[in-house]
Write a protein that holds these residues in place. Structure first.
Motif, PDB file in Angstrom:
ATOM      1  N   ALA A 223       0.840  -1.211   0.000  1.00 28.94           N
ATOM      2  CA  ALA A 223       0.000   0.000   0.000  1.00 28.94           C
ATOM      3  C   ALA A 223       0.874   1.261   0.000  1.00 28.94           C
ATOM      4  O   ALA A 223       0.594   2.226  -0.727  1.00 28.94           O
ATOM      5  CB  ALA A 223      -0.909   0.006   1.240  1.00 28.94           C
ATOM      6  N   VAL A 224       1.969   1.217   0.805  1.00 32.45           N
ATOM      7  CA  VAL A 224       2.819   2.422   0.876  1.00 32.45           C
ATOM      8  C   VAL A 224       3.607   2.609  -0.417  1.00 32.45           C
ATOM      9  O   VAL A 224       4.246   3.654  -0.607  1.00 32.45           O
ATOM     10  CB  VAL A 224       3.794   2.384   2.082  1.00 32.45           C
ATOM     11  CG1 VAL A 224       3.023   2.484   3.376  1.00 32.45           C
ATOM     12  CG2 VAL A 224       4.680   1.147   2.045  1.00 32.45           C
ATOM     13  N   ARG A 225       3.573   1.616  -1.289  1.00 34.34           N
ATOM     14  CA  ARG A 225       4.268   1.813  -2.599  1.00 34.34           C
ATOM     15  C   ARG A 225       3.263   2.162  -3.679  1.00 34.34           C
ATOM     16  O   ARG A 225       3.559   2.853  -4.650  1.00 34.34           O
ATOM     17  CB  ARG A 225       5.041   0.526  -2.951  1.00 34.34           C
ATOM     18  CG  ARG A 225       6.357   0.439  -2.181  1.00 34.34           C
ATOM     19  CD  ARG A 225       6.960  -0.942  -2.127  1.00 34.34           C
ATOM     20  NE  ARG A 225       8.205  -0.903  -1.321  1.00 34.34           N
ATOM     21  CZ  ARG A 225       8.215  -0.765   0.009  1.00 34.34           C
ATOM     22  NH1 ARG A 225       7.068  -0.655   0.688  1.00 34.34           N
ATOM     23  NH2 ARG A 225       9.355  -0.707   0.683  1.00 34.34           N
ATOM     24  N   SER A 226       2.004   1.682  -3.492  1.00 30.79           N
ATOM     25  CA  SER A 226       1.036   1.905  -4.592  1.00 30.79           C
ATOM     26  C   SER A 226       0.373   3.279  -4.465  1.00 30.79           C
ATOM     27  O   SER A 226      -0.086   3.846  -5.470  1.00 30.79           O
ATOM     28  CB  SER A 226      -0.016   0.794  -4.569  1.00 30.79           C
ATOM     29  OG  SER A 226      -1.207   1.280  -4.008  1.00 30.79           O
ATOM     30  N   ASN A 227       0.363   3.870  -3.229  1.00 33.53           N
ATOM     31  CA  ASN A 227      -0.351   5.162  -3.099  1.00 33.53           C
ATOM     32  C   ASN A 227       0.299   6.240  -3.979  1.00 33.53           C
ATOM     33  O   ASN A 227      -0.399   7.012  -4.651  1.00 33.53           O
ATOM     34  CB  ASN A 227      -0.401   5.603  -1.626  1.00 33.53           C
ATOM     35  CG  ASN A 227       0.980   5.535  -0.965  1.00 33.53           C
ATOM     36  OD1 ASN A 227       1.998   5.594  -1.669  1.00 33.53           O
ATOM     37  ND2 ASN A 227       1.013   5.370   0.348  1.00 33.53           N
TER      38      ASN A 227
ATOM     39  N   THR B  26      -8.887  -2.232   0.816  1.00 32.68           N
ATOM     40  CA  THR B  26      -7.556  -1.591   0.739  1.00 32.68           C
ATOM     41  C   THR B  26      -7.644  -0.355  -0.166  1.00 32.68           C
ATOM     42  O   THR B  26      -6.821   0.549  -0.089  1.00 32.68           O
ATOM     43  CB  THR B  26      -6.560  -2.610   0.141  1.00 32.68           C
ATOM     44  OG1 THR B  26      -6.865  -3.879   0.701  1.00 32.68           O
ATOM     45  CG2 THR B  26      -5.129  -2.265   0.460  1.00 32.68           C
ATOM     46  N   PHE B  27      -8.688  -0.322  -1.045  1.00 32.57           N
ATOM     47  CA  PHE B  27      -8.920   0.806  -1.966  1.00 32.57           C
ATOM     48  C   PHE B  27      -8.981   2.120  -1.170  1.00 32.57           C
ATOM     49  O   PHE B  27      -8.406   3.129  -1.549  1.00 32.57           O
ATOM     50  CB  PHE B  27     -10.271   0.556  -2.668  1.00 32.57           C
ATOM     51  CG  PHE B  27     -10.570   1.492  -3.784  1.00 32.57           C
ATOM     52  CD1 PHE B  27     -11.242   2.693  -3.574  1.00 32.57           C
ATOM     53  CD2 PHE B  27     -10.163   1.190  -5.076  1.00 32.57           C
ATOM     54  CE1 PHE B  27     -11.507   3.569  -4.617  1.00 32.57           C
ATOM     55  CE2 PHE B  27     -10.423   2.072  -6.117  1.00 32.57           C
ATOM     56  CZ  PHE B  27     -11.096   3.253  -5.875  1.00 32.57           C
ATOM     57  N   GLY B  28      -9.663   2.060  -0.009  1.00 33.03           N
ATOM     58  CA  GLY B  28      -9.881   3.254   0.818  1.00 33.03           C
ATOM     59  C   GLY B  28      -8.572   3.933   1.222  1.00 33.03           C
ATOM     60  O   GLY B  28      -8.280   5.062   0.772  1.00 33.03           O
ATOM     61  N   PRO B  29      -7.767   3.256   2.048  1.00 30.82           N
ATOM     62  CA  PRO B  29      -6.521   3.906   2.514  1.00 30.82           C
ATOM     63  C   PRO B  29      -5.566   4.279   1.388  1.00 30.82           C
ATOM     64  O   PRO B  29      -4.931   5.341   1.432  1.00 30.82           O
ATOM     65  CB  PRO B  29      -5.895   2.860   3.442  1.00 30.82           C
ATOM     66  CG  PRO B  29      -6.634   1.600   3.217  1.00 30.82           C
ATOM     67  CD  PRO B  29      -7.954   1.932   2.621  1.00 30.82           C
ATOM     68  N   VAL B  30      -5.502   3.438   0.345  1.00 31.50           N
ATOM     69  CA  VAL B  30      -4.560   3.763  -0.757  1.00 31.50           C
ATOM     70  C   VAL B  30      -4.971   5.085  -1.400  1.00 31.50           C
ATOM     71  O   VAL B  30      -4.148   5.996  -1.587  1.00 31.50           O
ATOM     72  CB  VAL B  30      -4.546   2.609  -1.806  1.00 31.50           C
ATOM     73  CG1 VAL B  30      -3.879   3.059  -3.087  1.00 31.50           C
ATOM     74  CG2 VAL B  30      -3.835   1.389  -1.235  1.00 31.50           C
ATOM     75  N   SER B  31      -6.296   5.238  -1.693  1.00 32.45           N
ATOM     76  CA  SER B  31      -6.723   6.490  -2.350  1.00 32.45           C
ATOM     77  C   SER B  31      -6.589   7.669  -1.367  1.00 32.45           C
ATOM     78  O   SER B  31      -6.215   8.781  -1.742  1.00 32.45           O
ATOM     79  CB  SER B  31      -8.180   6.366  -2.821  1.00 32.45           C
ATOM     80  OG  SER B  31      -8.993   5.832  -1.797  1.00 32.45           O
ATOM     81  N   ASP B  32      -6.838   7.403  -0.050  1.00 38.14           N
ATOM     82  CA  ASP B  32      -6.692   8.446   0.968  1.00 38.14           C
ATOM     83  C   ASP B  32      -5.241   8.943   0.980  1.00 38.14           C
ATOM     84  O   ASP B  32      -4.964  10.141   0.956  1.00 38.14           O
ATOM     85  CB  ASP B  32      -7.054   7.809   2.334  1.00 38.14           C
ATOM     86  CG  ASP B  32      -7.425   8.885   3.354  1.00 38.14           C
ATOM     87  OD1 ASP B  32      -7.264  10.076   2.990  1.00 38.14           O
ATOM     88  OD2 ASP B  32      -7.844   8.548   4.468  1.00 38.14           O
TER      89      ASP B  32
ATOM     90  N   VAL C 248     -15.163   7.295  -2.535  1.00 37.14           N
ATOM     91  CA  VAL C 248     -15.522   5.883  -2.767  1.00 37.14           C
ATOM     92  C   VAL C 248     -14.845   5.034  -1.685  1.00 37.14           C
ATOM     93  O   VAL C 248     -15.453   4.131  -1.086  1.00 37.14           O
ATOM     94  CB  VAL C 248     -15.073   5.431  -4.179  1.00 37.14           C
ATOM     95  CG1 VAL C 248     -15.170   3.925  -4.318  1.00 37.14           C
ATOM     96  CG2 VAL C 248     -15.889   6.155  -5.247  1.00 37.14           C
ATOM     97  N   GLY C 249     -13.597   5.402  -1.356  1.00 36.95           N
ATOM     98  CA  GLY C 249     -12.844   4.630  -0.340  1.00 36.95           C
ATOM     99  C   GLY C 249     -13.577   4.599   0.991  1.00 36.95           C
ATOM    100  O   GLY C 249     -13.645   3.577   1.677  1.00 36.95           O
TER     101      GLY C 249
END
Lengths: 794, 794
Positions: A122-126, A470-476, A502-503
């Motif tokens: 997640a910390v790489r995809s955000n 996981t969509f939520g935090p990544v987009s946040d 949406v997240g």
């Protein structure tokens, strides 16, 4: 232990045919892990945007690693202690006793691994999602970009990140259960209890610790940033911003992934334990077949999330992915049921319970309808939670309107929405459990197995659910990085704001489904709890009903001792939530004072001439989170031990039921009110009721700040709390009976254990209260809060 | 109905000796009413202060009468409908069937009368308390007055007012029960169920209706007054002020008095029903003896409240009065036990249950210890609630400190305090129930009787408890009248502020004790519920345990259908609270728009040149309160009917248990968080953290506004809700069994009843939601809220 007429355990055996089937399922589990690898490469292949974006992402990665490494070290010590405690508990033989403890460690390790990988990616995809959104703003002189295309690309990266975590959750969960069944065959249930406890315990600590970290940083950042200094969210001048983004990952990603892994593992445990009793030999393989199908459909579901132009919002694409995987699951399960299971109950060899063997009707119908109930339940909860948290629906609009009369009415509107919506979700789950119960007809064990199967049905869509979550935090986070770096403006920023809204909804939905798994698994585990009491009572020669049967063995709720157990169960849920919210207030206080100190001692921060020390705030959140998670964690483990050894196993059963009843409603109440406040704030920020900077906006910010610890710390932690208490009760039941009746009866041992358990709880609660809930002490320089000039608050 | 071997009902008879004893007790009840008359004359004898104070008091009296008259008319219609519905339910014979319905009306009438008298006297005594306080400010040239003396005089008037209501509660409650026993002797239990339902139903409606009225006015007044216009509480320019004061009387006085009357009546019902089974002939008189002693000690307690100079606060005098009456009760009960009851169980003639008749030990010990548990429980709850709500204690100080970082942290601090304190009170009540259970040994009926006796022990102090409770609203009103008239300043105003702070604590304490009575009565009523199922099952020839016993008759909590019942019970409590809070938000909205309209259309109000129309706001609150109380009321009556006729009596039992578990914690959570917010605001107003007008003050005002519907509408209504659902379940159990098994089994009837019940609930909830929770609609002139300049907010 002498061969007991009533014990059905020894009857079922792992036939060669089933052993081969389980092996095939294990391969499917491995395939899921392989697919995860493919998805990781796909996500990492995407561009990472500007240098400043990369630098910020690196800071977030560093903070997240530091926290999780320290947390896993602390939990490692805790796991070793429990490893030996488990050894003390009675088991059929040494092989089972060792297996239970070893697979406790494996369950814990898998749970930690799922959480870690979830966060690592997640910390790489955000930053990659932020970079993808950045392309929406055309370079000077270039033609206008196709916004829909850009947003689709960003959505895909975020969703695929979730897909990896989903694949790891189902892959490791299924692999663990298959190994236990292959190695321990008929003894699998006892060993699975250890596997389930390991998964649930680690998930609870990661959930509570991560939840405290993320909300301490978030609330602290908002209070000083938005309220006092009047600077926007994620403003680089705010020393708590990096910690805020780190928090999203350790709380929502790692905590949630471990949470759903544990729900997956514990449901499998319940299904296998009851499967043996209800379906004999078939019962050892069929409960694994359903989730295996779930893995296949999850793979399809993740790739099927291709947003279309005609979509009302990002949510429609995700809904499509969810429904596709649900429908496919149903079809494949139907095929598997009619191919694998026999047509009559009599043909279920390995079943010794006369009531089941002699039952009319078709076991295939029971299996299919039970699984279908689970799948339909997941879809209905999704719609229901969506109605109460989406910005386009009436409830959130009502809260938006209530902001016109100030923060008090916003808080009241959110709380009454939460209370009411919790009822509908709880009744829906109740309906699902009752439907499965009716399938069982007169046999209680068959009814409980049907409930467990409904649980596995619910989990066939877990792969997609985790992806959604996981969509939520990544987009946040992507939005955080965009604002901090200032490199993503205009259309790009809008793409990220939509993703973030949406997240919020996907987060509320996955919480609704997670608590549903808790109720189904807990209801099913009652089957194994009844089994433990029947076997235990037989060992000590006590009757369970009729004249002379001891009241403390009975779970009749009209007995005052059971009513007291029920009240204690509900009380633990209230105390757990109170402590979690308290922990956030305290830690947020520490963050507020640190950020104020930096503003005071480095005046240059405000005009960008000086850099705030982000690392300091991350350390405070890490230290506080680890210290605060001890109290709720110890409460969850010690409470059932105290109740069991004082009031007996009957009241302990009522204790679990009380916790499930209050826990279900409390979890959904906290999740939905938090989610609706968050989106009501977004609604106002989109321009309604005076838009940003208006009084109405200030009111919704207060509502959102109240909602933060509701939805991200207290609410979601209730799910693993229920599971941990269920499994602890299941594990200690034989020991409680042993020391209460028959040869080994000893009041001294029981009192000793109870006193120790109580002392641990009392000490933990006292220590946490001694720190008070005030924001640091008066002696700090009395911070003169600048009155937040609404106009500045953007 | 053929003589049933298992039915113990016919065995016990009302011996002549007991008949005489019950007659004596009836005389004691009448004495209580006579004393009430004496107290009324004493209170009315006190001076009424200046003309403007009398005028305001008259306006409040007029508003209160108007509201209560209209409410009792609506409830009259509802009572007649239930009168006939009760006729349909099965009963042994016509005499019992008619008696049950008639005493339903008598119970309802007594409950309404207690509420009405409570309010009638309160609206007359508040101006007298203000007048008494006024003497604290010396006329120009006169010497300084002795403040302690003045405050004692004011405290005495307020406390004596409560004493009248207390005497009416115990007098009418005891009188009603004695009449039933004297007239119906052995058939008393069935008729008492009607008496209890009448009392509980009216109390719930008065509680919910009054709660909505008072908080709609209070919240509405604060939002426009304090937040928007920046004028202080009870400012005569605020059109909602009179309604606010009327609300205190209809909500806190009338609602609370009816509520405690109902707790009194229902506990007697449970004690008498179980008394017959457990103590045979003695069981028909002893449960009345304990409350009779309670009446005597209440008389002493009320007169013993003589404040002393050395008291830390007004609270110490009240505590003394409470403890004196508790100690005297214990002594007198001990005497009565050893004089009246036999020394051996075998001597309890009229007992047919072999387990009880053959029990070793001394019934006198059981009776005395059980009653003592109740008395001690009342005292402990008082201390515990005091700790969490008094301004001088740490928890409220912590909330005060949290106001430094804004309203969000104040709300979070209050909520986590409420959640945590609910746990301690619930566990304390649980300990009391468990202690009583242990006394019963192996006999479940004896254990349940011990729980009922503990309930009566708790109620021996109800006379003083009601007096304590009425103290709150009377002092609150006195402060309102003082501010509105402007004739009580300086020292006089300070006397009233101190009284008001004490009032907040007494209100929180009485709520804690009220919910304790609900739990004890409900736990005891399970005894009669078990009895109803045993008799019902015998009628239709069904077994209750062992092979072939239908699962829907069993209350084993590990059965999924019972777990669903439990979740539904907890859900009803959450829905009930959500609806009540919603109703306040909606009605407060209507008040806000009306007050704004008056400010807009009569600009002269602000500079006192024009008078606001107080009557308009009183009408709005009356109309809204009556309309809004329908939904929660119907939910309470229809929910058990729906669950009973769909899931069966076993799940209905679990439903009640779930409601008790969640209800206990929810009621204390709402009461304590509300009480602590209120006193945190007072703490800041007394000068802490920047005092009045500071940011911290604005934050605590928001906390208090959130707390209003918590502590005065949703929280206290849960107590009668639990009682109503318990009694409805008890009344319909025979009918549910009749239509589920044996000759009259008919799925059509059950489905029909269930569908009707569900339709009523769904329609009620839909209608209430249709009005939305927003503050009036957008189309009203969009009110541009003036940003409240904190400096002005005094």
């Amino acid at each position: 232990m002498a061969e007991l007429p009533t014990s059905h355990l020894a009857a079922a055996v792992l036939t060669d045919g089933n052993r081969a089937l389980v092996a095939v399922i294990a391969v499917v589990a491995l395939a899921a892990l392989v697919l995860a690898g493919v998805l990781v490469r796909q996500v990492l292949a995407a561009g990472e945007g500007t240098d400043s974006m990369k630098k910020i992402a690196a800071a977030v990665q560093e903070g997240a690693n530091a926290y999780l490494a320290r947390q896993l070290r602390t939990l490692g010590v805790f796991a070793v202690v429990v490893f030996f405690l488990l050894m003390l508990l009675p088991a059929d033989d040494w092989n089972q006793r060792a297996g239970r403890s070893i697979f406790f460690l494996i369950g814990a390790a898998f749970s930690a691994a799922t959480g870690y990988i979830g966060m690592w990616l997640a910390v790489r995809s955000n930053v990659r999602v932020a970079a993808a959104a950045r392309e929406a703003t055309p370079a000077p002189g270039e033609p206008e970009k196709d916004l829909a295309l850009v947003s689709h690309k960003a959505t895909k990266i975020a969703f695929r990140t979730g897909g990896v975590v989903g694949m790891f959750t189902v892959g490791l969960g299924l692999l663990g259960a298959c190994c236990v069944v292959l190695v321990y065959a008929a003894d699998a249930p006892k060993v699975l209890e250890g596997f389930g406890l390991g998964a649930a315990l680690i998930a609870m600590f990661m959930r509570v610790g991560g939840g405290i970290f993320t909300k301490a940083a978030d609330v602290g950042a908002d209070l000083v940033g938005k309220v006092e200094q009047g600077i926007p969210e994620d403003d680089p001048r705010n020393a708590a911003t990096i910690a805020d983004n780190v928090g999203d990952n350790v709380g929502d990603c790692a905590g949630m992934a471990a949470d759903l892994f544990e729900s997956y593992a514990v449901t499998l445990v319940a299904a296998l334990i009851l499967g043996k009793v209800a379906f004999g030999d078939f019962g050892l393989a069929f409960p694994l077949l359903v989730p295996a199908i779930g893995v296949l459909t999850a793979m399809i579901g993740i790739f099927a999330v291709a947003p279309r132009r005609s979509d009302r919002s990002g949510m429609s694409a995700i809904n499509r992915g969810f429904f596709i995987s649900a429908v496919i699951s149903l079809v494949l399960v139907a095929v598997a049921v009619f191919v694998y299971l026999p047509g009559k109950y009599a043909d279920l060899d390995g079943v010794t319970d006369a009531a089941i063997a002699g039952k009319s009707g078709d076991p295939r119908i029971l299996a299919l309808v039970a699984v279908a109930i689970g799948i339909v339940l997941a879809a209905l909860i999704q719609q229901l939670t969506g109605y109460f948290t989406e910005t386009t629906r009436r409830p959130v609009k009502d809260i938006g309107k209530s902001s016109l009369t100030g923060p008090a009415t916003v808080v009241l509107a959110g709380i009454s929405l939460g209370l009411e919506s919790a009822v509908y979700t709880a009744l829906l789950i109740g309906l699902g459990v009752y439907g499965a119960f009716l399938l069982g007809g007169t046999s209680i064990m068959l009814a409980l197995f049907a409930v467990a199967l409904a649980g596995t049905g619910l989990l066939t869509t877990v792969g997609v659910i985790v992806a959604m979550d996981t969509f939520g935090p990544v987009s946040d986070n992507a939005q955080g990085i965009a604002e901090m770096s200032g490199d993503v403006e205009g259309a790009g920023a809008q793409v990220l704001t939509d993703l973030d809204a949406v997240g919020n909804t996907t987060k509320a939905i996955t919480k609704g489904i997670a608590i549903a798994t808790a109720v189904l698994a807990a209801a099913a585990l009652f089957g194994s709890y009844r089994d433990a009491i029947t076997t235990g009572a037989a060992d000590v020669g006590e009757k369970l009903s009729g004249e002379g049967a001891p009241m403390t063995l009975m779970m009749d709720i009209s007995q005052p001792n059971n009513l007291v157990g029920l009240i204690a169960g509900a009380a633990v849920v209230f105390l757990f939530s109170g402590l979690a919210i308290n922990a956030v207030s305290r830690s947020a206080g520490a963050v507020v004072y640190e950020v104020r100190r930096q503003f005071r001692e480095r005046p240059g921060i405000m005009d960008y001439s000086e850099k705030p020390e982000y690392g300091k705030v991350v350390d405070i959140c890490t230290r506080d989170a680890l210290r605060e998670l001890a109290t709720p964690g110890l409460l969850a483990v010690m409470a059932p031990i105290f109740i069991g050894f004082t009031l007996g196993v009957g009241a302990l059963g009522a204790f679990l039921a009380g916790a499930i009843g209050a826990g279900t409603l409390m979890a959904v109440f906290l999740a939905n009110s938090g989610g609706s406040w968050d989106n009501a704030k977004k609604l106002v920020e989109d321009g309604h009721h005076g838009g940003k900077g208006s009084e109405a906006h200030a009111a919704t910010v207060i509502g959102d700040t109240v909602g933060d610890p509701f939805k991200d710390t207290a609410g979601p932690a209730i799910n693993p709390l229920l599971k941990v208490m269920n499994l602890v009760a299941l594990l200690i039941a034989p020991a409680v009976i042993k020391f209460s009746y028959g040869a080994d009866k000893s009041v001294v041992v029981r009192v000793l254990i109870a006193v120790v358990a109580f002392a641990v709880i009392a000490a933990a609660v006292y220590v946490s209260k001694r720190r008070g809930i005030a924001m640091g002490d008066e002696d700090d320089a009395d911070p003169e809060p600048k009155s937040a000039d609404p106009a500045v608050v953007s």
